[in-house]
Design a protein around this motif. Structure first.
Motif, short mmCIF file in Angstrom:
data_model
loop_
_atom_site.label_atom_id
_atom_site.label_comp_id
_atom_site.label_asym_id
_atom_site.label_seq_id
_atom_site.Cartn_x
_atom_site.Cartn_y
_atom_site.Cartn_z
N ALA A 1 0.84 -1.21 0.00
CA ALA A 1 0.00 0.00 0.00
C ALA A 1 0.87 1.25 0.00
O ALA A 1 0.57 2.24 -0.68
CB ALA A 1 -0.93 -0.01 1.21
N VAL A 2 1.96 1.19 0.74
CA VAL A 2 2.86 2.35 0.81
C VAL A 2 3.53 2.57 -0.55
O VAL A 2 3.62 3.71 -1.04
CB VAL A 2 3.92 2.14 1.93
N ARG B 1 2.43 1.68 -3.50
CA ARG B 1 1.43 2.15 -4.48
C ARG B 1 1.20 3.65 -4.31
O ARG B 1 1.21 4.41 -5.28
CB ARG B 1 0.12 1.36 -4.27
N ALA B 2 1.02 4.07 -3.07
CA ALA B 2 0.77 5.51 -2.82
C ALA B 2 2.01 6.34 -3.17
O ALA B 2 1.91 7.40 -3.79
CB ALA B 2 0.39 5.71 -1.35
N ALA B 3 3.18 5.82 -2.82
CA ALA B 3 4.41 6.59 -3.05
C ALA B 3 4.66 6.77 -4.56
O ALA B 3 5.16 7.82 -4.98
CB ALA B 3 5.60 5.88 -2.42
N THR B 4 4.28 5.78 -5.35
CA THR B 4 4.49 5.87 -6.80
C THR B 4 3.62 6.97 -7.39
O THR B 4 4.09 7.81 -8.17
CB THR B 4 4.17 4.50 -7.44
N THR B 5 2.35 7.00 -6.98
CA THR B 5 1.44 8.04 -7.48
C THR B 5 1.89 9.42 -7.00
O THR B 5 1.94 10.39 -7.76
CB THR B 5 0.00 7.78 -6.98
#
Ligand code: TYM
Length: 335
Positions: A61-62, A64-68
């Motif tokens: 989850a981290v 995924r969020a960090a990529t966006t």
């Protein structure tokens, strides 16, 4: 006629950044600042290298969020997807395919000499094989796109030398296939140092919150961190990175934000206090519009994903034929 032909020669730029930890001032001044300029003079491709983050275990989850969020920050900094290509590494499968081939092109001893591997593996409790072969994936990123220039900070020079060696070795074994790229490292702020310990590089993965200015830091915190930067005691303002690392770091940061040479800036100050105050103000004014634009992009994650998917399509259009050529050179099926 000659100059007409010359103007048809396109320079290709490629660079990447890992979605591991918040972006810090060194990333911005050492690399991203150059990306924004390059996109207007060269055919430019920029990549959020999520596969590179996997050399250490990640919370899905981290990541995924960090990529966006990193993509949104790149847009906020000024990467314009209408003039350049912005995409996520794992959206283009050719990166991993070429990476294996370049692992087989690299020598074990060559990878073992990489200083970043040595730094990151020393004292680590778990050292993945991916941490060791990381530079082959980085070389794949670059070589897939016939890259001429790779805008990076000083710490990536050795990886670029390896990339060049791998390209030349492959070309001489199997025939001309890859463009041999070169690193383009800025003349100032190529290695922004930690404000609390100016003998070490500012880094998003280090635990030095007072020494690291994050691009999305509260602007009052930015001012405080820069005003408290460690300097020496002799109170002479001079640009001399080895003898005066703290003061020189501030001059380099101020130079990158204002465009004036560090030596010229040094002549304007006789005391550290005003230098720190002006550097803090310059950084705050540099970051303020970036933070404002980031807040706008952050409101639209699906718009960001559309930009990244369109970027991946453009990247794949270059990566697929290059991989086809590589497969053919190696005797792998191409039909
Ligand atoms: P990364 O994600 O650590 O850093 C991104 C960029 O920021 C530069 N940088 C700095 N520049 C000046 N001062 C600093 N203190 C500082 N800290 C970081 C880095 O030099 C880099 O340009 N391996 C790369 C990512 C990568 C890549 C690529 C780069 C993967 N594939 C292909 C170029 C081309 C890395 O870890 O960067």
């Amino acid at each position: 006629m000659g100059s007409g032909l010359a103007s048809l020669v396109v320079t290709r730029v490629f660079s990447g950044i890992k979605p591991t930890g918040p972006v810090q001032l060194g990333n911005l001044l050492g690399a991203l600042r150059t990306w924004v300029d390059d996109q207007h003079r060269a055919d430019s491709t920029f990549c959020v290298v999520d596969l590179h983050a996997l050399t250490v275990p990640q919370d899905p989850a981290v990541l995924r969020a960090a990529t966006t969020e990193l993509a949104q920050l790149l847009l906020a900094v000024g990467i314009d997807p209408t003039v350049s290509t912005l995409f996520v590494q794992s959206d283009v499968r050719e990166h991993t395919e070429l990476s294996w081939i370049l692992e087989c092109t690299a020598a074990f001893g060559e990878l073992r000499r990489m200083t970043q591997f040595k730094d990151k593996s020393t004292d680590a409790t778990f050292v993945s094989a991916g941490l060791f072969t990381y530079p082959a994936l980085m070389a794949a990123d670059i070589l897939l796109y016939d890259t001429d220039e790779v805008p990076v900070g000083d710490d990536q020079r050795q990886h670029l030398e390896l990339t060049r060696d791998l390209a030349e070795r492959f070309n001489s074994r199997y025939g001309p296939t890859f463009v041999v790229p070169k690193a383009t490292v800025p003349t100032v702020a190529a290695r922004v140092m930690d404000l609390a310990d100016p003998t070490r590089k500012m880094s998003k993965s280090e635990d030095s919150p007072q020494g690291t200015v994050l691009v999305l830091d509260d602007l009052d915190d930015v001012t405080r961190k820069i005003r408290r930067a460690v300097t020496d005691t002799d109170n002479e303002v001079r640009f001399d990175p080895s003898a005066k690392p703290g003061v020189s770091n501030l001059l380099a940061i101020l130079s990158a934000c204002t465009g004036d040479a560090p030596e010229t800036l040094a002549d304007r100050y006789t005391q550290y206090g005003p230098l720190k105050a002006d550097t803090a103000d310059a950084v705050v004014e540099y970051l303020r519009p970036i933070q404002q634009r980031y807040a706008e992009f952050a409101e639209d994650p699906s718009g960001t994903r559309s930009i990244l998917l369109a970027g991946a399509d453009k990247a794949r259009a270059l990566a697929e034929p290059k991989m086809h050529q590589v497969r053919s050179r190696l005797g792998l099926p191409t039909d």
